[in-house]
Design a protein around this motif. Sequence first.
Motif: not given
Length: 296
Positions: A271-295
Motif C-alpha cells: 500500500v505504501n508503494s502509492a508514494n513511489i513515483h517513476l518517471d517515464r524512462q524508469q517505466w520503460f526500462s522495466i518494459w525493456q527488461a521484460a521484453m528483451g528489447h527496446a521500443v
Amino acid sequence: MTSPAFMFSDFIAGFWRIDSWNMSLQQRLGLIEHYLELGVTSMDHADIYGVYQCETLFGEALALKPQLRQQMQLISKCGIKPEFNGYDGRYVNHYDTSKINIIQSVENSLTKLKTEYLDVLLIHRPDPLMNADEIAEAFELLHAQGKVSHFGVSNFTTNQFNLLQSRLQAPLITNQVEISPLAMQSLHDGVLDQCQQHRITPMAWSCLGGGELLSSNTPQALRIRNTLHDVAQKVGTEDISQVIYAWIRMHPSCPAPIIGSGNLERITSAVNSANIHLDRQQWFSIWQAAMGHAVP
C-alpha cells in the motif's frame, strides 16, 4: 456507454490463498481490519478459491464484527468448474456461465461471506459456450433482487467484453486481468485501452508474477529483477515489489493491484508503494527488461 458509478479502493485485498495461511479466526479478523485501516476496502473473492473454502473462512471472520461490512466492497467471481478429483461428479475442468449456475453461485457466496449482497460479481473466465443473453438475464435478476450491485468480467478480451456489454443496460465496471512485467499482454492487446476508453478501473492480478519476479532465475526474470533493483535505488526504496506496484499503477487506465498476501508487513509495504513515483524512462526500462528489447 457511461462510466460506472463505482469506485474500487486503490489497492484490493485478495483472499484466494487464505485457506493456506493457517490463521486463527481472530487472525483472519485482524487481517481484514488491517486492510481497512490502510484504506483497502475492496475485498476480492471467487467461489472456487480454496476448493470453495476461502469465502467461508472470510465470512466466519466477518461475522465476529458484522459492522465492518459497511466499510468494504465485496467482490466475487463465478463460472469456473474445476474437476477437483471428481468433486460434485465432475470429470473434466470446464466453465459454466449459464443463468442457473450464476444465480446458484451468488447464493452460495452470499451464504459463505455472511452478507446480503455482493458489491461486484465477475464472470471469472471467458466461456466458449457463453450465451450473452442468458448472462444478462441472470445479472438483471440478481440486481433486481438486490443481491448484486455491479457486474464485471475477468480475463476477457475486448471482443468478449463488447459482446456481453451489448446485452446489458448498465456498464460493466471492470475487467480483472493479469498484469506484471512477466505478463504484459493487456498493455498491448487493447484490454487496458478499452478500460481507459470507458473509464473502467481494471483489477490487476498476480502483480508479482506469482513470486517469480522475486525469486526466479530465468533470463527474463533476472533482467527484470536487476532493473527493478536499479530503479528501486533511484526512487528510494529497498523493496522491489513496491516498484512493481508503482509500475503497474502508472498506466493511465489506473489499474487497482490485488494484494494476495496474509503478511501484514508485506501488505503495508504494498500500500505504501502509492508514494513511489517513476518517471517515464524508469517505466520503460522495466518494459525493456521484460521484453528483451527496446521500443521501436
